[in-house]
Design a protein around this motif. Structure first.
Motif, PDB file in Angstrom:
ATOM      1  N   TYR A   1     -97.823  53.441 -63.688  1.00 15.06           N
ATOM      2  CA  TYR A   1     -97.055  52.296 -64.055  1.00 15.06           C
ATOM      3  C   TYR A   1     -98.076  51.298 -64.481  1.00 15.06           C
ATOM      4  CZ  TYR A   1     -93.285  48.758 -64.558  1.00 15.06           C
ATOM      5  OH  TYR A   1     -92.623  47.710 -65.156  1.00 15.06           O
ATOM      6  N   ARG A   2     -98.000  50.694 -65.729  1.00 16.54           N
ATOM      7  CA  ARG A   2     -98.839  49.649 -66.396  1.00 16.54           C
ATOM      8  C   ARG A   2     -98.162  48.427 -66.384  1.00 16.54           C
ATOM      9  NH1 ARG A   2     -99.336  53.670 -69.880  1.00 16.54           N
ATOM     10  NH2 ARG A   2     -97.620  52.875 -71.101  1.00 16.54           N
ATOM     11  N   PHE A   3     -98.558  47.694 -65.374  1.00 16.36           N
ATOM     12  CA  PHE A   3     -97.811  46.192 -65.140  1.00 16.36           C
ATOM     13  C   PHE A   3     -98.273  45.222 -66.258  1.00 16.36           C
ATOM     14  CE2 PHE A   3     -98.647  47.846 -60.933  1.00 16.36           C
ATOM     15  CZ  PHE A   3     -97.379  47.885 -60.336  1.00 16.36           C
ATOM     16  N   THR A   4     -99.333  45.436 -66.631  1.00  9.26           N
ATOM     17  CA  THR A   4     -99.735  44.661 -67.994  1.00  9.26           C
ATOM     18  C   THR A   4    -100.972  45.563 -68.471  1.00  9.26           C
ATOM     19  OG1 THR A   4    -101.836  43.656 -66.718  1.00  9.26           O
ATOM     20  CG2 THR A   4     -99.828  42.519 -66.569  1.00  9.26           C
ATOM     21  N   PRO A   5    -101.228  45.011 -69.756  1.00  5.02           N
ATOM     22  CA  PRO A   5    -102.250  46.174 -70.622  1.00  5.02           C
ATOM     23  C   PRO A   5    -103.601  46.193 -69.556  1.00  5.02           C
ATOM     24  CG  PRO A   5    -101.220  44.628 -72.116  1.00  5.02           C
ATOM     25  CD  PRO A   5    -101.035  44.194 -70.697  1.00  5.02           C
ATOM     26  N   ASP A   6    -103.883  45.114 -68.731  1.00  8.83           N
ATOM     27  CA  ASP A   6    -105.130  45.439 -68.017  1.00  8.83           C
ATOM     28  C   ASP A   6    -104.985  45.795 -66.705  1.00  8.83           C
ATOM     29  OD1 ASP A   6    -106.518  44.409 -70.339  1.00  8.83           O
ATOM     30  OD2 ASP A   6    -105.943  42.313 -69.739  1.00  8.83           O
ATOM     31  N   LEU A   7    -103.755  46.073 -66.280  1.00  9.11           N
ATOM     32  CA  LEU A   7    -103.501  46.530 -64.711  1.00  9.11           C
ATOM     33  C   LEU A   7    -102.438  47.727 -64.787  1.00  9.11           C
ATOM     34  CD1 LEU A   7    -103.972  45.708 -61.556  1.00  9.11           C
ATOM     35  CD2 LEU A   7    -101.902  44.460 -61.837  1.00  9.11           C
ATOM     36  N   GLU A   8    -103.048  48.753 -64.154  1.00 14.20           N
ATOM     37  CA  GLU A   8    -102.312  50.180 -64.039  1.00 14.20           C
ATOM     38  C   GLU A   8    -102.283  50.657 -62.699  1.00 14.20           C
ATOM     39  OE1 GLU A   8    -101.773  54.288 -66.492  1.00 14.20           O
ATOM     40  OE2 GLU A   8    -103.633  53.235 -66.896  1.00 14.20           O
ATOM     41  N   LEU A   9    -101.364  51.120 -62.250  1.00 14.03           N
ATOM     42  CA  LEU A   9    -101.156  51.860 -60.881  1.00 14.03           C
ATOM     43  C   LEU A   9    -100.879  53.298 -61.154  1.00 14.03           C
ATOM     44  CD1 LEU A   9    -100.953  51.810 -57.829  1.00 14.03           C
ATOM     45  CD2 LEU A   9     -98.491  51.434 -58.228  1.00 14.03           C
ATOM     46  N   THR A  10    -101.623  54.037 -60.580  1.00 13.58           N
ATOM     47  CA  THR A  10    -101.566  55.550 -60.587  1.00 13.58           C
ATOM     48  C   THR A  10    -101.353  56.234 -59.181  1.00 13.58           C
ATOM     49  OG1 THR A  10    -103.930  56.164 -60.636  1.00 13.58           O
ATOM     50  CG2 THR A  10    -102.918  55.746 -62.650  1.00 13.58           C
ATOM     51  N   ALA A  11    -100.668  57.282 -59.181  1.00 12.18           N
ATOM     52  CA  ALA A  11    -100.524  58.143 -58.070  1.00 12.18           C
ATOM     53  C   ALA A  11    -100.309  59.587 -58.176  1.00 12.18           C
ATOM     54  CB  ALA A  11     -99.077  57.719 -57.213  1.00 12.18           C
ATOM     55  N   THR A  12    -100.851  60.591 -56.990  1.00  9.56           N
ATOM     56  CA  THR A  12    -100.765  61.691 -57.315  1.00  9.56           C
ATOM     57  C   THR A  12    -100.609  62.452 -55.791  1.00  9.56           C
ATOM     58  OG1 THR A  12    -102.226  61.859 -59.134  1.00  9.56           O
ATOM     59  CG2 THR A  12    -101.802  64.046 -58.111  1.00  9.56           C
ATOM     60  N   GLY A  13     -99.675  63.007 -55.715  1.00  3.46           N
ATOM     61  CA  GLY A  13     -99.165  63.891 -54.495  1.00  3.46           C
ATOM     62  C   GLY A  13     -99.307  65.569 -54.627  1.00  3.46           C
ATOM     63  N   PHE A  14     -99.622  66.154 -53.410  1.00  2.91           N
ATOM     64  CA  PHE A  14     -99.444  67.637 -53.882  1.00  2.91           C
ATOM     65  C   PHE A  14     -99.202  68.035 -52.256  1.00  2.91           C
ATOM     66  CE2 PHE A  14    -101.439  71.634 -53.170  1.00  2.91           C
ATOM     67  CZ  PHE A  14    -101.098  72.440 -54.147  1.00  2.91           C
ATOM     68  N   PHE A  15     -98.361  69.162 -52.097  1.00  3.75           N
ATOM     69  CA  PHE A  15     -98.250  69.929 -51.086  1.00  3.75           C
ATOM     70  C   PHE A  15     -98.111  71.494 -51.398  1.00  3.75           C
ATOM     71  CE2 PHE A  15     -95.250  72.118 -48.036  1.00  3.75           C
ATOM     72  CZ  PHE A  15     -96.176  72.043 -47.003  1.00  3.75           C
ATOM     73  N   GLY A  16     -98.744  72.315 -50.679  1.00  6.10           N
ATOM     74  CA  GLY A  16     -98.658  73.751 -51.068  1.00  6.10           C
ATOM     75  C   GLY A  16     -98.861  74.545 -49.830  1.00  6.10           C
ATOM     76  N   ALA A  17     -97.988  75.618 -49.836  1.00  6.83           N
ATOM     77  CA  ALA A  17     -98.150  76.602 -48.419  1.00  6.83           C
ATOM     78  C   ALA A  17     -98.119  77.823 -49.161  1.00  6.83           C
ATOM     79  CB  ALA A  17     -96.649  76.242 -47.816  1.00  6.83           C
ATOM     80  N   ASP A  18     -98.591  78.793 -48.441  1.00  4.96           N
ATOM     81  CA  ASP A  18     -98.802  80.040 -48.681  1.00  4.96           C
ATOM     82  C   ASP A  18     -98.901  81.020 -47.091  1.00  4.96           C
ATOM     83  OD1 ASP A  18    -102.029  80.831 -48.061  1.00  4.96           O
ATOM     84  OD2 ASP A  18    -102.141  78.736 -48.896  1.00  4.96           O
ATOM     85  N   GLY A  19     -98.646  82.237 -47.404  1.00  5.18           N
ATOM     86  CA  GLY A  19     -98.530  83.083 -46.288  1.00  5.18           C
ATOM     87  C   GLY A  19     -98.447  84.463 -46.639  1.00  5.18           C
ATOM     88  N   ALA A  20     -98.490  85.478 -45.567  1.00  2.00           N
ATOM     89  CA  ALA A  20     -98.206  86.729 -45.827  1.00  2.00           C
ATOM     90  C   ALA A  20     -98.182  87.612 -44.373  1.00  2.00           C
ATOM     91  CB  ALA A  20     -99.389  87.679 -46.755  1.00  2.00           C
ATOM     92  N   SER A  21     -97.590  88.806 -44.268  1.00  2.00           N
ATOM     93  CA  SER A  21     -97.536  89.259 -42.886  1.00  2.00           C
ATOM     94  C   SER A  21     -97.708  90.781 -43.238  1.00  2.00           C
ATOM     95  CB  SER A  21     -96.495  88.949 -42.091  1.00  2.00           C
ATOM     96  OG  SER A  21     -96.245  89.589 -41.061  1.00  2.00           O
ATOM     97  N   ALA A  22     -98.316  91.679 -42.407  1.00  2.00           N
ATOM     98  CA  ALA A  22     -98.246  93.114 -42.537  1.00  2.00           C
ATOM     99  C   ALA A  22     -98.398  93.755 -41.108  1.00  2.00           C
ATOM    100  CB  ALA A  22     -99.439  93.473 -43.539  1.00  2.00           C
ATOM    101  N   PHE A  23     -97.961  94.918 -41.248  1.00  2.00           N
ATOM    102  CA  PHE A  23     -98.062  95.644 -39.957  1.00  2.00           C
ATOM    103  C   PHE A  23     -98.405  97.249 -40.434  1.00  2.00           C
ATOM    104  CE2 PHE A  23     -96.122  98.663 -36.858  1.00  2.00           C
ATOM    105  CZ  PHE A  23     -96.845  98.162 -35.633  1.00  2.00           C
ATOM    106  N   TYR A  24     -99.381  97.805 -39.973  1.00  2.00           N
ATOM    107  CA  TYR A  24     -99.806  98.928 -40.294  1.00  2.00           C
ATOM    108  C   TYR A  24     -99.952  99.822 -39.207  1.00  2.00           C
ATOM    109  CZ  TYR A  24    -103.477 102.538 -42.082  1.00  2.00           C
ATOM    110  OH  TYR A  24    -104.031 103.497 -42.527  1.00  2.00           O
ATOM    111  N   ASP A  25     -99.264 100.935 -39.599  1.00  2.00           N
ATOM    112  CA  ASP A  25     -98.974 101.961 -38.441  1.00  2.00           C
ATOM    113  C   ASP A  25     -99.371 103.491 -38.869  1.00  2.00           C
ATOM    114  OD1 ASP A  25     -98.461 103.600 -36.201  1.00  2.00           O
ATOM    115  OD2 ASP A  25     -96.549 102.965 -35.995  1.00  2.00           O
ATOM    116  N   THR A  26    -100.246 104.047 -38.573  1.00  2.00           N
ATOM    117  CA  THR A  26    -100.630 105.611 -39.161  1.00  2.00           C
ATOM    118  C   THR A  26    -101.176 106.253 -37.915  1.00  2.00           C
ATOM    119  OG1 THR A  26    -101.646 106.723 -40.704  1.00  2.00           O
ATOM    120  CG2 THR A  26    -102.934 105.166 -39.622  1.00  2.00           C
ATOM    121  N   ALA A  27    -101.121 107.736 -38.352  1.00  2.00           N
ATOM    122  CA  ALA A  27    -101.432 108.687 -37.212  1.00  2.00           C
ATOM    123  C   ALA A  27    -101.996 109.879 -38.070  1.00  2.00           C
ATOM    124  CB  ALA A  27    -100.501 109.011 -36.387  1.00  2.00           C
ATOM    125  N   TYR A  28    -103.081 110.365 -37.458  1.00  2.00           N
ATOM    126  CA  TYR A  28    -103.530 111.945 -37.932  1.00  2.00           C
ATOM    127  C   TYR A  28    -103.786 112.959 -36.943  1.00  2.00           C
ATOM    128  CZ  TYR A  28    -108.171 109.852 -37.778  1.00  2.00           C
ATOM    129  OH  TYR A  28    -109.370 109.481 -37.615  1.00  2.00           O
TER     130      TYR A  28
END
Length: 844
Positions: free
Chosen positions: A301-328
């Protein structure tokens, strides 16, 4: 007399245009299609007309002592006015088709400010716009790092890693910043992909040379990512659908004074995993399909040609799940193996900034933000094995019974939390006569909470365990091994406060023939543990760059320039987050990683839109931190060392054809020679290079050669066919001995069993096979000038080299029978099968 006086004034005014003038480059493109506008006319301040070439570029001469206004005209497009300020040598203008939007308004384009993406010889290389989209928007997961890994100076890392080596540096030393906020771990899935989605990113700049003293916290490279910005006049909507994700961008204007842009991404692998389970047995082990969820907000947001406010926000999430079962069940061995793995990760930050121009020659910037990273991982491995003794083993070691039974449970649990607070102020002042002074300060507070518990079974040769007495001295045969359970508990709560300050002086001579930048940066870390503190010595990092523009518009040469630079850099190693009082580190013993980097480069701009760059560099790394882990029957011991060294040299070459009507692209080649040394490493410690006993070695990520060819073919305006071909020499490969039988004393101290072993030792000469990545992407663009709807549909084909190239790597073998698996010797740096991806983008 008066006539001579008037004639003299005219002559002086005429000469003034040459003595106090400079050339600036204007780039004109279509705002919607992002295509250069060949033939666009620039009406100069003095009535001169300039015409853009096929790449939409033209050089314009402007006064060096006052701002001037230019007018840009192109048939069928809205005309624009461009104000050229006192500084800056390149300005981009985007024209919109027809209409009377913004008619009568002046479009003021500012010179590039610190932090804007810019390719600068000897300092940085940037990728923006179509080049970013064409190379990053492909694959199962679209990632900006896919584009970064194609730039000169970046080592090949394969498609399953977003952590490349930058000019021989350790992959983990790459520092990233999103809209000015430092992020040390900008990754999903532990580093497989980055958080930088190409549909959220406007441009990216990799600084891997002697970059400005404004920036620090790295000895290898700084990746500055700039998110897309909202329109201040129009509501905009972008929708993207790809193989595994949906993206949505929505921008709201603030009445011409700014805007707010919301961006989101959701993956949807669950249907694909469910379908794959019906046909591929191995996929049934996935309990929770890998996922990524992220949202970002950016506004100004530019209040005046000489004054500007900026903002950046970020949120992220990741995941995974595994179950391995084998026999020989074989003749001599029957076993049942189970494995469970759960991963969850979340990170986010909020950063705000205020830019103020108290005078036309001054810029004051203030930024403050907070962020977090939290990772939780839990899992176990259980092996339940029955093995029949061979007659030879029974006779030699006089064991009783026909078989032995091993039932082992190894588990791991990890929770890490990192919180950081950042604040900085920067001040730039144009002093006149080509000089610029800049200074700034930054505070970076970090909190590290580590709670880890690993229980693993170790097997070590008898000669390494004699010091622990019986049963290792009495019941382990010569040439045999012993097994024991090792626990690795880590519970720390640490804090770090890093104070940084810099000042610099830049000079740019008339017509940019000579330029220089001299800067000094100071970084100081104060470490606070749970019940102790560690004071460190401030490090000072002077840096100097010299730029020479020696030729201009000489035959086929548009420009020829040379760059020289040298400077010191520092960074914090991730090791400090694990420090505890038991490590016994004293005041001023803890140091920051340091490097001294020198670089020489040249850039040649040719007619027809071709550019050639060549840069050679040398880096000496010192005070590098590394950790030694010693696991013994009496417990685990960790030691922090801060005397690591490294000698790195190499060169990068790049031939680039800028965007044109029928084809464009680039070819880059990088050569890297990197040798590291860990003087205090011991042969019984688990650390990189430990088995060379403090000698020099090639690090595990080192590759001598990396070549990338990127080619875009445009048979018609709405079709683009992109090719990516690469060559990368192999990483170091250990010398392996023959598979042989050996006695092993189990952890109960009584049972002697027969297992098969194969020795492996570091080798200076052995290398893994070459990597030859080959990808293709077919894109179709459409645009409706009446309703301003535009879009793209693409089809991507990756890993095509797997159809004809199967590089050989290590083989595996059954440790209970010694049988070698001949089908396991494929060395892959990505998924070992061709991958098909698709995507569709629509915007309004």
């Amino acid at each position: 007399m008066s006539k001579k006086f008037i004639a003299g004034i005219i002559v002086l005014l005429f000469l003034r245009n040459f003595l106090f003038a400079r050339d600036v480059e204007i780039f004109v493109e279509d705002i919607d299609l992002e295509l250069p506008l060949e033939g666009a006319v620039i009406l100069s301040w003095d009535g001169t007309e300039y015409t853009c070439d096929e790449g939409g570029r033209v050089m314009v001469t402007v006064p060096d002592d006052r701002p001037v206004a230019l007018r840009i005209i192109y048939p069928g497009y809205e005309s624009r006015r461009l104000t050229i300020p006192l500084t800056g040598d390149r300005f981009d203008v985007a024209l919109r088709l027809g209409g009377d939007i913004m008619e009568g308004r002046e479009l003021v384009i500012e010179a590039r400010r610190p932090g804007a993406s810019e390719t600068k010889s000897g300092r940085s290389v940037a990728i923006t716009g179509e080049n970013l989209a064409r190379t990053a928007e492909i694959g199962i997961v679209q990632d900006v790092m896919t584009s970064i890994k194609l730039l000169p100076g970046v080592g090949y890392a394969g498609s399953l890693s977003a952590m490349p080596s930058i000019r021989g540096g350790e992959p983990g030393d790459l520092m990233a910043a999103l809209d000015g906020f430092y992020i040390s771990q900008p990754y999903h899935w532990g580093g497989i992909v980055s958080i930088f989605d190409p549909q959220m990113v406007e441009s990216a700049q990799l600084s891997h040379g002697v970059f400005s003293a404004r920036y620090g916290h790295t000895i290898s490279g700084l990746l500055e990512v700039n998110s897309k910005k909202p329109s201040s006049l129009e509501t905009e909507l972008d929708i993207g659908i790809s193989t595994s994700a949906v993206n949505l961008n929505l921008s709201f204007p603030f009445g011409g004074k700014g805007g707010l842009l919301a961006m989101g991404k959701v993956t949807y692998w669950d249907p694909f995993v469910w379908l794959a389970k019906q046909f591929v047995p191995e996929v049934r082990y996935i309990r929770v399909a890998p996922y990524i969820r992220s949202v970002a907000l950016t506004g100004n947001y530019r209040f005046t040609p000489d004054l500007e406010l900026t903002a950046t926000g970020f949120f992220g999430a990741d995941g995974a799940s595994a179950f391995y079962d084998t026999a020989y069940d074989y003749t001599a061995v029957s076993s049942k193996n189970t494995m469970s793995f759960d991963w969850k990760n979340g990170l986010g930050f909020l950063n705000t900034g205020l830019t103020y121009n108290p005078r036309p020659t001054m810029i004051l910037k203030a930024n403050a933000g907070a962020g977090f990273l939290q990772t939780a991982m839990e899992g176990y491995i259980r092996n339940d094995v029955f093995v029949y003794y061979s007659p030879e083993f029974k006779n030699q070691y006089h064991v009783s019974g026909d078989y032995y039974h091993i039932d082992r449970l190894q588990n791991m649990a990890l929770t890490t939390t990192t919180v950081n607070l950042q604040g900085r102020m920067d001040f730039d002042w144009e002093l006149g006569s080509g000089f610029l002074f800049a200074a700034g300060v930054q505070e970076l507070y970090s909190q590290w909470i580590q709670d880890e518990n690993f229980r693993v079974f170790m097997e070590r040769p008898k000669e390494e365990l004699i010091q622990f007495g019986p049963p290792y001295t009495t019941k382990v045969p010569d040439g045999g091994y012993a097994s024991f359970l090792a626990a690795i508990p880590i519970n720390v709560h640490n804090h770090g406060i890093t104070t940084s300050a810099y000042s610099l002086l830049e000079y740019s001579g008339p017509r940019k023939i000579f330029g220089a930048e001299l800067g000094l940066r100071m970084d100081h870390l104060y470490f606070i543990g749970r019940d102790f503190t560690i004071q460190t010595t401030p490090v000072f990092n002077p840096r100097l760059n010299l730029d020479f523009n020696v030729l201009k518009d000489k035959g086929p040469l548009d420009a020829l320039s040379f760059t020289l630079g040298t400077g010191l850099f520092s960074s914090q190693n991730d090791l400090i987050s694990f420090i505890s009082a038991q490590n016994g580190i004293k005041d001023f013993e803890l140091t920051q990683n340091r490097s001294w980097t020198s670089i020489a480069g040249t850039k040649i701009d040719l007619t027809g839109g071709f550019t050639i760059t060549l840069e050679g560099y040398f880096k000496y790394v010192f005070n590098r931190a590394y950790e030694g882990l010693d696991l013994t029957p009496s417990g685990s011991r960790t030691a922090g060392h801060f005397d690591g060294e490294g000698f790195i040299s190499g060169f990068d070459m790049m031939l680039q054809k800028f965007e044109s009507r029928f084809w464009d692209g680039w070819i880059s080649y990088s050569f890297v020679y990197a040798r590291y040394r860990n003087p205090s490493a011991k042969s019984d410690e688990l650390t990189s290079g430990a088995d060379v006993n403090g000698d020099w070695y090639y690090p595990s990520f080192h590759r001598f050669h990396t070549l990338n060819l990127i080619l875009n073919i445009k048979p018609v305006r709405f079709i683009n066919i992109a090719f990516r071909f690469g060559l990368a020499s192999g990483t170091p490969k250990s010398d392996t001995g023959p598979i042989h039988a050996a006695p092993l004393l189990l952890e109960d101290g009584e049972t002697l069993v027969e297992v098969y072993k194969r020795s492996a030792r570091y080798s200076d000469t052995n290398r893994m096979p070459w990597a030859i990545p080959l990808d293709m992407k077919f894109s179709w663009y459409f645009f409706n000038s009446r309703n301003k709807v535009q879009g793209e549909a693409y089809l991507g084909l990756e890993n095509l080299q797997t159809l004809f190239y199967k590089p050989k790597g290590y083989t595996t073998f059954n440790r209970y029978t010694g049988q070698e698996d001949e089908g396991s010797n494929t060395a892959t740096y990505s998924l070992p099968i061709p991958m098909i991806s698709f995507g569709y983008k629509w915007s309004y």
